[in-house]
Scaffold this motif. Structure first.
Motif, PDB file in Angstrom:
ATOM      1  N   ALA A   1      55.507  55.596  -2.896  1.00 47.03           N
ATOM      2  CA  ALA A   1      54.171  55.089  -3.218  1.00 47.03           C
ATOM      3  C   ALA A   1      53.252  56.214  -3.657  1.00 47.03           C
ATOM      4  N   LEU A   2      53.346  57.361  -3.008  1.00 47.58           N
ATOM      5  CA  LEU A   2      52.497  58.498  -3.381  1.00 47.58           C
ATOM      6  C   LEU A   2      52.898  59.061  -4.739  1.00 47.58           C
ATOM      7  N   GLU A   3      54.191  59.086  -5.029  1.00 47.09           N
ATOM      8  CA  GLU A   3      54.646  59.561  -6.337  1.00 47.09           C
ATOM      9  C   GLU A   3      54.149  58.641  -7.442  1.00 47.09           C
ATOM     10  N   ARG A   4      54.184  57.342  -7.221  1.00 48.79           N
ATOM     11  CA  ARG A   4      53.728  56.389  -8.235  1.00 48.79           C
ATOM     12  C   ARG A   4      52.218  56.457  -8.438  1.00 48.79           C
ATOM     13  N   ALA A   5      51.502  56.889  -7.404  1.00 49.77           N
ATOM     14  CA  ALA A   5      50.038  56.913  -7.479  1.00 49.77           C
ATOM     15  C   ALA A   5      49.510  58.053  -8.332  1.00 49.77           C
ATOM     16  N   ARG A   6      50.326  59.037  -8.613  1.00 47.94           N
ATOM     17  CA  ARG A   6      49.869  60.137  -9.463  1.00 47.94           C
ATOM     18  C   ARG A   6      49.571  59.614 -10.864  1.00 47.94           C
ATOM     19  N   SER A   7      48.491  60.072 -11.428  1.00 48.17           N
ATOM     20  CA  SER A   7      48.110  59.628 -12.759  1.00 48.17           C
ATOM     21  C   SER A   7      49.028  60.258 -13.803  1.00 48.17           C
ATOM     22  N   GLU A   8      48.876  59.814 -15.046  1.00 49.03           N
ATOM     23  CA  GLU A   8      49.756  60.286 -16.107  1.00 49.03           C
ATOM     24  C   GLU A   8      49.683  61.790 -16.294  1.00 49.03           C
ATOM     25  N   ASP A   9      48.530  62.404 -15.999  1.00 51.02           N
ATOM     26  CA  ASP A   9      48.411  63.854 -16.138  1.00 51.02           C
ATOM     27  C   ASP A   9      48.846  64.594 -14.873  1.00 51.02           C
ATOM     28  N   GLY A  10      49.435  63.846 -13.922  1.00 43.40           N
ATOM     29  CA  GLY A  10      49.972  64.477 -12.722  1.00 43.40           C
ATOM     30  C   GLY A  10      48.994  64.652 -11.589  1.00 43.40           C
ATOM     31  N   ARG A  11      47.765  64.193 -11.759  1.00 41.39           N
ATOM     32  CA  ARG A  11      46.769  64.377 -10.702  1.00 41.39           C
ATOM     33  C   ARG A  11      47.015  63.422  -9.539  1.00 41.39           C
ATOM     34  N   ALA A  12      46.852  63.943  -8.351  1.00 37.69           N
ATOM     35  CA  ALA A  12      47.015  63.125  -7.153  1.00 37.69           C
ATOM     36  C   ALA A  12      45.761  62.305  -6.905  1.00 37.69           C
ATOM     37  N   PRO A  13      45.873  61.164  -6.216  1.00 38.53           N
ATOM     38  CA  PRO A  13      44.677  60.389  -5.868  1.00 38.53           C
ATOM     39  C   PRO A  13      43.743  61.206  -4.989  1.00 38.53           C
ATOM     40  N   ALA A  14      42.444  61.058  -5.205  1.00 44.96           N
ATOM     41  CA  ALA A  14      41.461  61.831  -4.444  1.00 44.96           C
ATOM     42  C   ALA A  14      41.315  61.322  -3.017  1.00 44.96           C
ATOM     43  N   ALA A  15      41.648  60.056  -2.794  1.00 45.38           N
ATOM     44  CA  ALA A  15      41.481  59.468  -1.466  1.00 45.38           C
ATOM     45  C   ALA A  15      42.623  58.505  -1.177  1.00 45.38           C
ATOM     46  N   VAL A  16      43.055  58.490   0.082  1.00 48.17           N
ATOM     47  CA  VAL A  16      44.118  57.587   0.529  1.00 48.17           C
ATOM     48  C   VAL A  16      43.686  56.947   1.838  1.00 48.17           C
ATOM     49  N   SER A  17      43.787  55.622   1.907  1.00 51.31           N
ATOM     50  CA  SER A  17      43.532  54.902   3.152  1.00 51.31           C
ATOM     51  C   SER A  17      44.859  54.415   3.720  1.00 51.31           C
ATOM     52  N   LEU A  18      45.032  54.591   5.034  1.00 51.24           N
ATOM     53  CA  LEU A  18      46.271  54.209   5.708  1.00 51.24           C
ATOM     54  C   LEU A  18      45.971  53.184   6.793  1.00 51.24           C
ATOM     55  N   PHE A  19      46.680  52.064   6.760  1.00 52.32           N
ATOM     56  CA  PHE A  19      46.576  51.044   7.808  1.00 52.32           C
ATOM     57  C   PHE A  19      47.773  51.181   8.735  1.00 52.32           C
ATOM     58  N   VAL A  20      47.492  51.363  10.027  1.00 52.92           N
ATOM     59  CA  VAL A  20      48.549  51.559  11.021  1.00 52.92           C
ATOM     60  C   VAL A  20      48.356  50.540  12.132  1.00 52.92           C
ATOM     61  N   GLY A  21      49.424  49.856  12.477  1.00 53.27           N
ATOM     62  CA  GLY A  21      49.327  48.762  13.427  1.00 53.27           C
ATOM     63  C   GLY A  21      49.362  49.186  14.880  1.00 53.27           C
ATOM     64  N   PRO A  22      49.266  48.212  15.786  1.00 52.16           N
ATOM     65  CA  PRO A  22      49.285  48.470  17.229  1.00 52.16           C
ATOM     66  C   PRO A  22      50.724  48.507  17.746  1.00 52.16           C
ATOM     67  N   GLU A  23      50.874  48.553  19.056  1.00 49.86           N
ATOM     68  CA  GLU A  23      52.192  48.376  19.641  1.00 49.86           C
ATOM     69  C   GLU A  23      52.752  47.048  19.144  1.00 49.86           C
TER      70      GLU A  23
END
Length: 251
Positions: free
Chosen positions: A184-206
């Motif tokens: 997912a992170l590899e696909r998120a890079r733009s065509e010029d190779g720039r990484a996304p400036a911000a990433v939000s992560l959802f993590v569940g409970p037990e």
């Protein structure tokens, strides 16, 4: 010797003089037993740090003079917002402490279907203690800014908020998602190779997110991802994901 670091209110710094009070004064005078001539680093949460030489260490106050100012270097380029499902007290505190060390910029306690702590008021009552844990971890890990601790959010509203923020948003799921975090992170890079400036992560409970929650998140455009074939504890998964983002996008 590493110079002690303290986050302080901006109004403690006036021109080139710094006055330390409260817990910071106690740390300097009674715990570290510093003396005039010793140096500390103070940060006012603007991204700058001041090197300060102590000039007076007395019972009625601790005062120092700024000898140098420079940009703080402890902030990652990628802004990570961690939506962590509320956990039992010590486990959630562990996430806050280690997430701060890893470079997480924002924490959002999350109430979802399988949360063991479902009372929003009960969760928010702990915020003062949690902010202290974050501050101490930020000082220890040489952060330049204090991570933000946001109010507790219900799952659906959090999904909408995350999408509105415009960040790449991922939800961890063991329900056989098609992508790994790395993919997912590899696909998120733009065509010029720039990484996304911000990433939000959802993590569940037990017990993780329910399949219905993962489906709902996907309807908002949130991408389900896997951390691999092993099932991690709720307090471990978000830290592994944050470390993966820093490694993939920063190094």
């Amino acid at each position: 010797m590493t110079q002690p670091r303290f986050f302080v209110p901006p109004d403690w710094i006036h021109e080139r003089q710094v006055t330390l009070a409260g817990d910071v004064e106690h740390q300097v005078r009674n715990v570290l037993r510093l003396r005039p001539g010793d140096r500390v680093i103070v940060l006012d949460d603007t991204g700058w740090e001041c090197e300060v030489e102590l000039t007076r260490v007395e019972r009625d106050g601790v005062v120092g003079q700024v000898t140098d100012e420079r940009p703080a270097t402890g902030e990652p380029r990628t802004r990570i917002r961690l939506y962590q499902a509320a956990l039992k007290a010590r486990r959630f505190e562990f996430v806050l402490q280690k997430g701060t060390e890893l470079g997480v910029a924002e924490f959002v306690p999350l109430v979802c279907e399988r949360s063991v702590v479902g009372d929003v008021a009960e969760i928010d009552a702990r915020q003062e203690r949690w902010r202290r844990i974050i501050r101490e971890a930020a000082e220890q890990s040489r952060r330049g800014r204090l991570p933000i601790l946001r109010p507790t959010a219900m799952f659906t509203l959090a999904c909408q908020e995350a999408v509105d923020a415009g960040a790449l948003t991922l939800i961890l799921s063991e329900h056989h998602p098609p992508l790994t975090l790395k993919q997912a992170l590899e696909r998120a890079r733009s065509e010029d190779g720039r990484a996304p400036a911000a990433v939000s992560l959802f993590v569940g409970p037990e017990g993780g997110f329910s399949s219905e929650e993962v489906y709902l998140a996907a309807q908002y455009g949130i991408v389900p991802v896997s951390l691999g074939p092993r099932i991690l504890r709720a307090e471990t998964a978000g830290l592994v994901a944050a470390a993966g983002v820093v490694y993939a996008l920063e190094l």
